[in-house]
Design a protein around this motif. Structure first.
Motif, PDB file in Angstrom:
ATOM      1  N   ILE A 168       0.817  -1.208   0.000  1.00  0.00           N
ATOM      2  CA  ILE A 168       0.000   0.000   0.000  1.00  0.00           C
ATOM      3  C   ILE A 168       0.853   1.261   0.000  1.00  0.00           C
ATOM      4  O   ILE A 168       0.510   2.256  -0.608  1.00  0.00           O
ATOM      5  CB  ILE A 168      -0.945  -0.009   1.208  1.00  0.00           C
ATOM      6  CG1 ILE A 168      -1.921  -1.177   1.059  1.00  0.00           C
ATOM      7  CG2 ILE A 168      -1.723   1.276   1.332  1.00  0.00           C
ATOM      8  CD1 ILE A 168      -2.830  -1.338   2.231  1.00  0.00           C
TER       9      ILE A 168
ATOM     10  N   ASN B 274      -6.411  -3.217   5.928  1.00  0.00           N
ATOM     11  CA  ASN B 274      -6.861  -2.455   4.778  1.00  0.00           C
ATOM     12  C   ASN B 274      -8.170  -3.056   4.286  1.00  0.00           C
ATOM     13  O   ASN B 274      -8.246  -4.258   4.040  1.00  0.00           O
ATOM     14  CB  ASN B 274      -5.811  -2.500   3.673  1.00  0.00           C
ATOM     15  CG  ASN B 274      -6.304  -1.923   2.362  1.00  0.00           C
ATOM     16  OD1 ASN B 274      -6.405  -2.636   1.374  1.00  0.00           O
ATOM     17  ND2 ASN B 274      -6.620  -0.642   2.343  1.00  0.00           N
TER      18      ASN B 274
ATOM     19  N   GLU C  97     -10.302   0.701  -0.320  1.00  0.00           N
ATOM     20  CA  GLU C  97      -9.823   1.879   0.382  1.00  0.00           C
ATOM     21  C   GLU C  97      -8.308   1.987   0.292  1.00  0.00           C
ATOM     22  O   GLU C  97      -7.609   0.998   0.074  1.00  0.00           O
ATOM     23  CB  GLU C  97     -10.240   1.837   1.853  1.00  0.00           C
ATOM     24  CG  GLU C  97     -11.745   1.966   2.088  1.00  0.00           C
ATOM     25  CD  GLU C  97     -12.062   2.201   3.560  1.00  0.00           C
ATOM     26  OE1 GLU C  97     -11.117   2.248   4.381  1.00  0.00           O
ATOM     27  OE2 GLU C  97     -13.252   2.355   3.891  1.00  0.00           O
ATOM     28  N   GLN C  98      -7.795   3.211   0.480  1.00  0.00           N
ATOM     29  CA  GLN C  98      -6.356   3.424   0.582  1.00  0.00           C
ATOM     30  C   GLN C  98      -5.875   3.290   2.012  1.00  0.00           C
ATOM     31  O   GLN C  98      -4.737   2.896   2.264  1.00  0.00           O
ATOM     32  CB  GLN C  98      -5.994   4.820   0.073  1.00  0.00           C
ATOM     33  CG  GLN C  98      -6.109   5.005  -1.425  1.00  0.00           C
ATOM     34  CD  GLN C  98      -5.572   6.372  -1.846  1.00  0.00           C
ATOM     35  OE1 GLN C  98      -5.668   7.351  -1.105  1.00  0.00           O
ATOM     36  NE2 GLN C  98      -5.000   6.432  -3.028  1.00  0.00           N
TER      37      GLN C  98
ATOM     38  N   ASN D 185     -10.512   7.047   5.348  1.00  0.00           N
ATOM     39  CA  ASN D 185      -9.731   6.562   4.221  1.00  0.00           C
ATOM     40  C   ASN D 185      -8.403   7.301   4.062  1.00  0.00           C
ATOM     41  O   ASN D 185      -7.552   6.894   3.272  1.00  0.00           O
ATOM     42  CB  ASN D 185     -10.552   6.676   2.922  1.00  0.00           C
ATOM     43  CG  ASN D 185      -9.974   5.849   1.803  1.00  0.00           C
ATOM     44  OD1 ASN D 185      -9.403   4.788   2.040  1.00  0.00           O
ATOM     45  ND2 ASN D 185     -10.126   6.318   0.566  1.00  0.00           N
ATOM     46  N   ASP D 186      -8.212   8.392   4.809  1.00  0.00           N
ATOM     47  CA  ASP D 186      -6.941   9.115   4.759  1.00  0.00           C
ATOM     48  C   ASP D 186      -5.991   8.677   5.874  1.00  0.00           C
ATOM     49  O   ASP D 186      -4.858   9.135   5.939  1.00  0.00           O
ATOM     50  CB  ASP D 186      -7.186  10.625   4.870  1.00  0.00           C
ATOM     51  CG  ASP D 186      -5.903  11.430   4.703  1.00  0.00           C
ATOM     52  OD1 ASP D 186      -5.196  11.212   3.690  1.00  0.00           O
ATOM     53  OD2 ASP D 186      -5.588  12.245   5.591  1.00  0.00           O
TER      54      ASP D 186
ATOM     55  N   VAL E 234      -2.544   9.596   4.679  1.00  0.00           N
ATOM     56  CA  VAL E 234      -2.193   9.140   3.331  1.00  0.00           C
ATOM     57  C   VAL E 234      -1.746  10.323   2.474  1.00  0.00           C
ATOM     58  O   VAL E 234      -0.735  10.265   1.766  1.00  0.00           O
ATOM     59  CB  VAL E 234      -3.388   8.434   2.661  1.00  0.00           C
ATOM     60  CG1 VAL E 234      -3.066   8.084   1.211  1.00  0.00           C
ATOM     61  CG2 VAL E 234      -3.798   7.187   3.426  1.00  0.00           C
TER      62      VAL E 234
ATOM     63  N   ASN F  86       1.859  10.862   0.701  1.00  0.00           N
ATOM     64  CA  ASN F  86       1.999  10.989  -0.749  1.00  0.00           C
ATOM     65  C   ASN F  86       2.707  12.294  -1.134  1.00  0.00           C
ATOM     66  O   ASN F  86       3.509  12.326  -2.075  1.00  0.00           O
ATOM     67  CB  ASN F  86       0.637  10.917  -1.415  1.00  0.00           C
ATOM     68  CG  ASN F  86       0.025   9.524  -1.341  1.00  0.00           C
ATOM     69  OD1 ASN F  86       0.730   8.555  -1.041  1.00  0.00           O
ATOM     70  ND2 ASN F  86      -1.254   9.405  -1.596  1.00  0.00           N
TER      71      ASN F  86
END
Length: 358
Positions: free
Chosen positions: A12, A159, A163-164, A184-185, A207, A211
């Motif tokens: 992930i 997970n 979803e991330q 989801n973040d 997340v 990123n």
């Protein structure tokens, strides 16, 4: 077979490991689990055994052929009698097999891969040792990092398909309802449970921030220019309705332990810098204060350690004298004692189950 980082994180996070800051008010989402009748006849009550024990998941080749099948075993180590026993064995099909032996209730929890190559996921199973029957508890997970039961609830970090994020979740073992914490973040890195006060402590981060850090690593060639996201340690209750921020740092908060209403966090400035001493944050829940120190001895592996019930020992996965395995660390003498250092297989994970009469 050796791998310190769980494949879920590698898949992930694209080879960079696992918080967004908030206060009360976590998003709680009830969902259904896979099998409503899975454990209808099983009464799950007791949380603490009489004495500390270690539940451990251990994988090895089932034959001498290194290209053959791999079997995963759930082992139990009694800290009072110093006895190790094999409780259960199952096929290594999950991305990173996990298991937990609930000794007081004679139940096992473990993960296995389900469905086809195109639509698969690692799901959580329960096995009743009195009937030797297993049932599937989940059907919507992709990969699982933790499974820890407490009373009539099973807590996990996983997970969810589609979803991330990596979420903290709970399954009510009586109603079979699943509850998810976070959003989801959020990427939950590690957790520890306070079974007495019914609290969960989780290290997590964002997340989006991860990123952004990945995309902006400008700097001299040959250096690690990755800016560590902000990791936050949260407290929530067993109903997963709370979301209280305890502290945040631009460190990889890779492991949490707890004792005497203190949360102990092991932190690193960079990922996988095993030769650099970790920073230890000791958070006092009563005073709402924290202190920092350096861990002055051998590195404890990420996510797989906790104190004994009396606080005098830490049981951990570590590498001592070039041997990786389960060790007992004496807090007063700073001495490591080997418990299980296999040469042929690999310890996937451990959990320290604290007793009630130590």
């Amino acid at each position: 077979m050796k791998k310190e980082l769980k494949p879920l994180i590698c898949l992930i996070l694209l080879a960079i490991l696992l918080i967004s800051c908030s206060s009360k008010g976590a998003g709680v989402e009830p969902t259904s689990t896979a099998n409503p009748s899975a454990i209808a006849s099983t009464k799950v009550k007791s949380t603490a055994p009489a004495a500390d024990y270690i539940t451990m998941t251990y994988s090895e080749y089932s034959t001498t052929d290194n290209n053959g099948a791999i079997k995963t075993q759930i082992l139990s180590y009694d800290t009072a009698t110093k006895e190790m026993k094999k409780v259960f064995a199952f096929d290594y099909t999950a991305q990173y097999p996990l298991g937990f032996y609930d000794k007081p209730n004679q139940l096992l929890y473990y993960t296995q891969r389900v469905n086809t190559d195109k639509d698969y996921g690692d799901q959580i199973f329960i096995r009743d040792l009195s009937s030797n029957k297993s049932n599937q508890l989940t059907n919507n997970l992709y990969a699982v990092n933790y499974i820890i039961p407490s009373g009539d609830q099973l807590f996990f970090v996983a997970n969810v398909k589609g979803e991330q994020g990596i979420r903290l979740g709970a399954i009510d073992l009586n109603t079979h309802e699943m509850t998810l914490w976070g959003d989801n973040d959020m990427l939950v890195e590690t957790i520890t449970l306070d079974h007495i006060n019914k609290k969960i402590y989780a290290s997590a981060y964002s997340v989006k921030q991860r990123n952004y850090s990945l995309a902006h690593q400008d700097g001299p060639v040959g250096q690690n220019n990755f800016k560590m996201p902000t990791f936050t340690v949260y407290e929530t209750d067993f109903a997963l309705k709370e979301k209280t921020k305890l502290f945040s740092k631009n460190y990889w908060i890779r492991m949490l332990m707890n004792k005497d209403d203190h949360v102990i966090a092991f932190c690193d400035k960079e990922y996988n810098k095993g030769q650099v001493p970790s920073t230890v944050v000791d958070y006092d829940n009563a005073k709402k204060t924290s202190s920092l120190s350096k861990w002055g001895t051998l590195r404890l592996q990420r996510g797989d350690a906790n104190y004994s019930n009396d606080g005098n020992k830490i049981y951990t996965i570590a590498v001592v004298n070039n041997k990786r395995g389960l060790f007992e660390y004496d807090v007063k003498s700073n001495k490591f004692t080997a418990i299980f250092t296999p040469e042929a297989g690999f310890i996937n994970n451990i959990q320290v189950v604290k007793g009630s009469n130590n």
